[in-house]
Design an enzyme around this catalytic site. Structure first.
Site, PDB file in Angstrom:
ATOM      1  CB  SER A 212      47.908  16.808  -4.835  1.00  0.00           C
ATOM      2  OG  SER A 212      48.163  18.000  -4.143  1.00  0.00           O
TER       3      SER A 212
ATOM      4  CG  ASP B  44      49.674  18.927  -7.780  1.00  0.00           C
ATOM      5  OD1 ASP B  44      49.232  17.798  -8.077  1.00  0.00           O
ATOM      6  OD2 ASP B  44      49.254  19.576  -6.810  1.00  0.00           O
TER       7      ASP B  44
END
Length: 1515
Positions: A1245, A1363
């Site tokens: 991320s 993600d």
């Protein structure tokens, strides 16, 4: 005239017609009249002309000209009319016209909206959407495993070729053999046929036995005579009672197949040392002992003057019948039978190698120890399972070999002794836990190396020496004393000069003279340095080298006189006493007391190691005459060899000449020198050193820096208290050895004589741990004793620690001097081999028979998947790879095994089939531990199996607990990467093509390895170094054996060996570099052509299976986008990754290929040269500086590469957490200020974004600006609002987010990042985690940051990526699998609310709504729907996070950022400051705790190593 009249008539008629026509036309239209008149006139003229002028007259050309004039006039008329009349009229009419347009506001707005929409579409989808139109660059697939089929299957050859192959395979254990040595050893070889089931009593065989064809089972007499074993083999039938008197039971040790020796390493040493007699210590109370008369003591027993210590020498071997009377009697009988054998009669002409003085014998009680038998195969019998052919080399061949070629014999013994320690002793000590037996042998051998100083140096002289040390100790302080105090040596400079700079010159001169002497059969030396007597050692040896330089012919004459009559010189010594008649000193008045100490200490050392000087200096044999050349030598020097075994040069690790080991045979090579004279000559080599109490002189696992002779005080032989059997096989990568040379410099350099500094218990790392755990004492070395004897003579690592129990004064002789002595005087090596064979316990003897030394070639398969598990393999040097077949037909690498690792214990113990195929990556030496030996040991010594059980249990525990092996089965990157860069021992540097500066590259890499490399150092080899060491014949057929052994010794000596291919492609040295490498580094210039080079084609042709890494050298610290992909596109064999390295180099101005003679390219090249010359003087000078230059050496690219090769890489793992990830920037800055290098970066991320910036720029300054710019874009609510869309898959289109990341990274690909980098994503199409190491950086970083609901998934090859934090928010396990040693993991994720909930079995949404806003409610708020979904998504990530915190080598960091939200990008400076402050405080705590792996501290630790630091204190 007639024609003119005709023309006039015609013209008149034309004019009349024209006039009439014109008149009529004028009345109608004047304009048309004009044109018609002209037309009629033209027609009339042409008609008249045609009538008058005949055809093909000059008047026809006049007509054409008139026509052209007419056309030109028409065009001019039209142009004039257009510009003067038509155009002005049109413009006047246009501008004089007025238009009126009337529309309402709605229409006007619509038109404007359409115009704006068109412009917006062009900008949005044609300009701002440029990232979506980049050319597709898919991820690079992991290359397939290289496993080439074997070129020669086992058992294919037959007949005579197979016979010789098997025979040569068996005698490989002797090392390389020159042609005359080989002939001498094998000319009396005998063969014997054994039918299936026939038994051979090896105890009666006096020779070296090997299996040529068939298979033989080796049995040993069981020590458990009275007990019956149901599973052990037994010979109880009537037919075999003759071989098993008293129903003796036998245990199966091993099975010997084709090409393997039946004799053990112990047997070979016994054959070589049969005529070496053991001698005892020389105490003050009695003269030197000799073997007692028959009946007093058994021959060969070591004598011990200290009766009270005899009980300590009894080895504790369970079940070993040491005191059985019938066994003792049988051993004595066998000893007597040997003395009467015809083989013994043949040895009468052998020069005496006795180590015993000829003084009257003093009977002494024998020391209880292992039964000494005269057989080379005690208690061993063999049984043929099939019809078998064996070969036997009798013991007489070995005795002749010692007599004729003693130097070659010493080298063979050295090879056997080294393998005996590496194979038998190291396996027993480390793998079987038999530390007691090995240490017992170390303790017993101390009793044979005690030599006392003369009396005149024990009293006042010793007190004066101690007083000197005491005064110096008070002057310099205790801190410096810990490193030792050396007595000043005024002749040290002369010693270094004579030993280093002039030694080569003398050796070469002596060698040339010797060759002349042999060829001409005349006296060799007629010059000033002539040798007066053939009794002296051969020219170029240790004595001649130094004495010729120091004293000239006079001293040589004296030396010769001393050598011929040593005893009268002793009687002239004024210091001699009746009590110490064997010790004397020089009578020169200038000899001071310090020189007395040095000379006496050195003489005691020489006597202790076997240089007694009592051998026959001038034996009555033809071999001693310099005018006689043996037949084998005449053959070897008569020209090129006529057999497969060509003449080869000697293995001399210190001389640069090419003298053969057989060249010394005619003079017995090494008449044992007088130790007094040798000590007088070498007294400048020894150091008198003082060490305080507690100093560590030799550490377990390191190579002995030299010999220590105890002058005063006591040394303690210890082992670590927690476990006495530390892993010495793997200690080379953990413990600093005694050789600090990182460049392969000459061993006789300026630092060769420096005494080693001790390590104190308060030093770093392992010493602190040892000091806390304590040591267990094994033996005590008293004054007169010798420490480090076995390890120094054999050049093997020490099994023990040598610690100063009290303040101790020792004499130290460095390893370089010892090696020269061992090389010149074979008796030293033979003496130690004899002592080891005499003291070897029965248990180690039988283990030695079962263990097999195996050498396999590159690509050879040891076993295949599904085969029966017959043996455990231990890697001595080389590299193995274990692969398994996959269902789709491919192969998966399970593991790689390097030096010191073992393979196959679990399968052998469970008797299951092999789970994979094991093949050699390169030439490998192995120890084969058969299953039969394990079963035998388990029955007779069950405690041995505990050690192997612990190994298997620890390995299974590590396999189960290792998080890096979880969840990686379906990953594109295999888990074998963790072992691919660990335990590398050899690295080859090859250029991609000619012109690459690999030599400069290798020098810089060696400089980095000397600072951050393995503790025992690294060495660099090129062709010049090999030729300088082995001579010009190093690469021929027989020279390869010599070369392979030399390279194996270097691997044993150093932690890493670097090969530099500095020759052309098709040279033997380039081939050697490829075949010897665990890892291949292909170095290419980034600015050159990325085409496949000739060196790569050569490597592919050799089918190398080693790990391959591409190194791109850049002028500046920057890689252009897409450049790396061009290099990797055609190189699918690059399976070890790639590196970017900045190195200034001068490009090769000479073209590799000859220029063509075409005009175009030549002209273009000439124009470019001219442009460059013009720009040199006209353009503004641009200062070319790197994008970033490291401010510290340890952050350099070569240090990063060195850490990777040594398995010491530092990894940085950055977790995800939205805006909280801004703290990563502050922590990175704190790490840079703390001096922590970062070699690999991984992130999730926001951690993928920050980590990608750092991996690209490798500096905190640019990433600060780029990260702040991105945070500003993310904090803009307008951009977020303009990106909103209908929430079918997400609330935003993701365009603005994509633009922000693309503006940061551009077209850069992950391969172009300067540091190794990866990011992870969650593949929701295939429900797995994926790691990305190639492709466009912005795409996979964006995918790793794609929060579900806020951003749409990113499509990649049909899969949807989200993600990566949903599965693993802190990828420590992945970083560990890549080979990182230390990992800094930064977690910035949100903390889950773990408040206990009690809202019941049902929940009302209305109650939950009001409860959330009720300030007086004591019931905790139930989670919302979004919170439940979020927690559900991160369920697996929480478990991975907890495992990451406990990962070995992981340093977990979590800054205090819980008060900030995921989207608080507007608080950049605040969050950055929190991370920076936390990083400083956290790293400062680590520094105080000593956990922080600071490079400065590592260098400081190395500075304290006694083998590296210079002498600090000297009197």
């Amino acid at each position: 005239m007639e024609s003119l009249s005709n023309l006039g008539n015609a013209m008149s008629s034309v004019l009349s017609e024209t006039t009439s026509t014109t008149a009529t036309a004028i009345l109608a239209d004047p304009t048309e009249a004009l044109s018609s008149v002209v037309a009629l006139a033209s027609d009339a003229v042409s008609k008249a002309t045609s009538d008058v002028v005949p055809e093909h007259t000059p008047t026809s050309w006049f007509t054409i000209i008139l026509w052209l004039l007419h056309r030109i006039s028409s065009v001019l008329y039209f142009v004039i009319k257009l510009t003067t009349i038509t155009t002005p009229t049109f413009l006047f009419n246009i501008f004089s016209t007025s238009l009126t347009v009337t529309m309402n506001a709605t229409t006007l707005v619509l038109i404007m909206l359409f115009m704006m929409a068109g412009v917006t579409w062009v900008v949005r989808y044609r300009y701002l959407n440029m990232y979506s139109r980049l050319p597709p660059e898919p991820q690079r697939k992991e290359p397939a495993v290289d496993l080439f089929p074997e070129t020669q299957e086992e058992g294919v050859k037959s007949g005579l070729a197979s016979y010789f192959d098997e025979f040569l395979s068996a005698i490989k254990i002797f090392g390389y053999l020159e042609r005359p040595v080989f002939h001498e050893l094998t000319r009396s070889m005998q063969t014997r046929k054994l039918i299936a089931g026939e038994t051979l009593n090896l105890e009666e065989e006096q020779g070296f036995c090997l299996v040529v064809d068939g298979m033989v089972e080796i049995f040993v007499k069981s020590a458990r005579d009275g007990r019956r074993s149901s599973s052990g083999p037994s010979f109880e039938s009537d037919d075999e009672e003759g071989f098993a008197p008293g129903r003796q039971r036998y245990q199966l040790l091993t099975e010997v197949r084709n090409g393997a020796p039946m004799s053990s390493l112990f047997s070979i040493m016994s054959l070589f040392t049969e005529d070496i007699q053991m001698h005892d210590t020389d105490d003050d109370d009695s003269p030197d002992p000799t073997p007692s008369a028959p009946g007093t003591a058994m021959p060969g027993y070591p004598m011990n003057a200290n009766f009270q210590q005899s009980n300590d020498t009894l080895p504790s071997i369970p079940g070993t019948p040491l005191s059985d009377n019938h066994v003792m009697q049988r051993g004595m009988a066998s000893a007597e039978s040997l003395t009467m054998s015809p083989l013994a009669h043949d040895s009468s002409r052998i020069p005496s190698l006795s180590l015993v003085n000829t003084r009257p014998a003093v009977p002494r009680r024998p020391v209880p120890k292992r039964l000494n038998t005269t057989s080379a195969h005690p208690d061993i019998i063999a049984r043929a399972t099939v019809d078998t052919t064996i070969a036997i080399i009798p013991a007489s061949a070995f005795r002749r070999l010692i007599k004729i070629y003693p130097k070659a014999t010493a080298h063979i013994v050295h090879v056997i002794l080294s393998r005996f320690q590496r194979v038998t002793l190291a396996t027993a000590y480390n793998y079987l836990g038999l530390s007691g037996e090995v240490l017992q042998m170390e303790r017993n051998i101390l009793k044979h190396t005690v030599r006392q100083l003369p009396n005149h140096l024990r009293g006042d002289a010793l007190d004066r020496l101690k007083e000197k040390f005491k005064r110096e100790r008070e002057r310099i302080g205790e801190k410096e004393v810990e490193k030792g105090i050396a007595l000043h040596n005024a002749h040290a400079a002369r010693r270094r000069r004579s030993a280093a700079s002039l030694r080569k010159e003398v050796a070469l001169q002596a060698y040339s003279k010797r060759r002349q002497s042999i060829v001409t059969a005349t006296p060799a030396f007629g010059t000033r340095r002539e040798r007066p007597s053939p009794d002296m050692p051969s020219p170029g040896d240790l004595l001649t080298n130094t004495q010729q330089l120091k004293s000239g012919p006079a001293s040589q004459l004296d030396l010769a006189r001393d050598a011929t009559s040593p005893r009268p010189q002793r009687n002239l010594s004024p210091f001699s006493t009746p009590r110490n008649a064997h010790v004397s000193l020089d009578t020169r008045e200038a000899l001071d007391e310090d020189d007395m100490f040095r000379e006496s200490v050195l003489e005691c050392m020489f006597r202790a190691i076997g240089l007694t000087g009592n051998g026959s200096v001038n034996p009555d044999s033809t071999q001693a005459s310099p005018r006689f050349v043996p037949t084998d030598q005449r053959r070897s020097r008569g020209g090129p060899g006529h057999t497969a075994f060509g003449f080869m040069d000697a293995f001399d690790p210190f001389d640069n000449d090419t003298e053969s080991v057989t060249s010394c045979g005619f003079s017995s090579s090494s008449p044992v020198p007088n130790p007094q004279l040798l000590a007088h000559d070498m007294k400048d080599e020894v150091e008198i050193v003082f060490f305080p109490k507690g100093s560590v002189l030799v550490e377990q696992g390191e190579r002995n820096p030299g010999l220590y002779y105890v002058i005063d005080g006591f040394l303690d032989i210890c082992v670590p208290g927690d476990d006495s059997s530390h892993d010495l096989l793997q200690s080379s990568a953990k413990v600093d050895h005694g050789h600090d040379s990182a460049t392969g410099a000459d061993a006789f350099g300026a630092n060769s004589s420096r005494f080693p500094e001790p390590n104190m218990n308060n030093n770093f790392g392992a010493e602190q741990k040892k000091g806390k755990q304590g040591r267990r004492s094994v033996a005590l070395i008293k004054p007169g004793g010798l420490a480090g004897y076995v390890g120094t003579i054999s050049s093997y690592r020490s099994f023990i620690d040598v610690v100063a129990r009290t303040d101790v004064c020792v004499g130290f002789l460095p390893l370089a001097s010892i090696d020269r002595i061992v090389d010149r005087y074979p008796i030293v090596m033979l003496t130690m081999a004899k002592r080891l064979t005499e003291l070897l316990p029965r248990l180690l003897l039988h283990i030695d028979f079962a263990l097999e030394w195996v050498q396999v070639n590159s690509g050879q398969v040891l076993f295949r998947e599904g085969d029966e598990s017959e043996a455990i393999y231990l890697v001595l040097n080389g590299r193995l790879r274990l692969v398994e077949d996959q269902k789709d037909g491919g192969m998966n690498v399970k593991a790689e095994f390097g030096q010191g690792e073992s393979i196959g214990e679990l399968e052998v113990l469970t008797e299951s089939a092999r789970t994979g195929t094991l093949h050699a990556i390169r030439e490998t030496e192995l120890v084969k531990f058969p299953r039969t030996l394990f079963n035998s040991l388990a029955q007779e010594h069950p405690n041995i199996t505990i050690k192997i059980s612990k190994i298997i249990a620890a390995r299974m525990r590590a396999f189960i607990d290792d998080p890096s092996r979880m969840g990686l089965k379906d990953n594109v990157v295999r888990s074998y990467k963790s072992s691919s860069t660990l335990n590398l021992r050899t690295v080859a540097i090859l250029p991609v093509t000619a012109g690459v500066p690999v030599v400069e590259f290798g020098n810089r890499l060696m400089n980095a390895l000397s600072q951050v490399g393995p503790p025992n150092g690294a060495t660099c080899l090129n062709q010049a170094a090999i030729l300088n060491h082995l001579g010009k014949l190093a690469f021929n057929r027989m020279g390869k054996l010599k070369l392979s052994q030399y390279l194996a010794d270097l691997e044993e000596k150093y932690g890493l060996v670097v090969y530099v291919a500095d020759t052309n492609v098709n040279t033997p040295w380039t081939q050697t570099c490829i075949t010897q490498a665990d890892c291949l580094l292909f170095v290419g210039l980034a600015d050159s052509s990325p085409e496949i080079g000739e060196y790569e084609r050569f490597m592919l042709g050799m089918k190398s299976t080693a790990r391959k890494i591409l190194v791109l050298v850049h002028q500046e610290r920057y890689s252009n986008p897409g450049l790396t992909r061009q290099w990797l596109k055609n190189r699918m064999w690059i399976n070890g990754g790639h590196f970017h390295v900045q190195m200034a180099y001068t490009s090769n101005t000479v073209p590799i290929h000859p220029p063509t003679k075409r005009f175009g390219p030549s002209l273009k090249q000439r124009v470019q040269i001219l442009q460059a010359e013009i720009q040199k003087y006209t353009s503004r000078k641009v200062r070319h500086v790197p994008f970033y230059s490291p401010d510290a050496p340890f952050k350099g690219d070569f240090h990063r590469l060195a850490r990777r090769l040594c398995g010491k890489s530092v990894g940085l793992v950055l977790g995800g957490g939205g805006a909280r990830g801004i703290a990563h920037v502050g922590i990175i800055r704190a790490m840079e200020e703390a001096g922590i290098p970062i070699d690999m970066v991984g992130g999730t991320s926001i951690g993928a974004f920050i980590g990608g910036l750092y991996a690209r720029h490798a500096d905190v300054v640019p990433i600060f600006g780029l990260a702040k710019k991105f945070a500003g874009r993310m904090a803009s609510m307008w951009r977020f609002a303009f990106d909103l869309t209908y929430p079918s898959a997400s609330y935003t289109t993701g365009h603005e987010f994509n633009r922000g990341i693309f503006k940061t990274f551009g077209k850069t690909q992950i391969e172009d990042f300067w540091l190794e980098y990866y990011c992870n994503t969650t593949n929701i199409s295939k429900s797995r985690v994926e790691f990305h190491t190639s492709g466009y950086a912005w795409r996979y970083i964006r995918a790793s940051m794609s929060l579900a609901g806020l951003l749409p998934p990113l499509c990649d090859e049909g899969s949807m990526l989200l993600d990566g934090g949903y599965i693993d928010n802190l990828t420590v396990s992945r970083m560990k699998s890549l080979g990182s040693d230390v990992i800094f993991a930064v977690d910035v994720g949100s903390l889950d609310d773990n408040t206990p909930q009690a809202f019941g079995d049902s929940l009302s949404g209305v109650w939950a709504f009001f409860n959330r806003w009720n300030p007086f409610s004591s019931v905790p708020n139930p989670p919302t729907l979004a919170e439940i979904q979020a927690r559900l998504a991160y369920v697996s990530s929480v478990g991975e996070l907890e495992r990451a915190k406990t990962m070995p080598g992981c340093i977990y960091m979590r800054p205090p950022i819980d008060d900030y939200g995921t989207l608080d990008f507007g608080k950049f400076d605040e969050i950055y400051g929190v991370g920076y402050k936390y990083g400083q405080e956290f790293l400062q705590k680590l520094r105080e705790q000593g956990v922080l792996p600071l490079v400065e501290e590592t260098e400081a630790k190395k500075a304290l190593r006694r083998t590296m630091a210079p002498r600090r204190a000297s009197i």
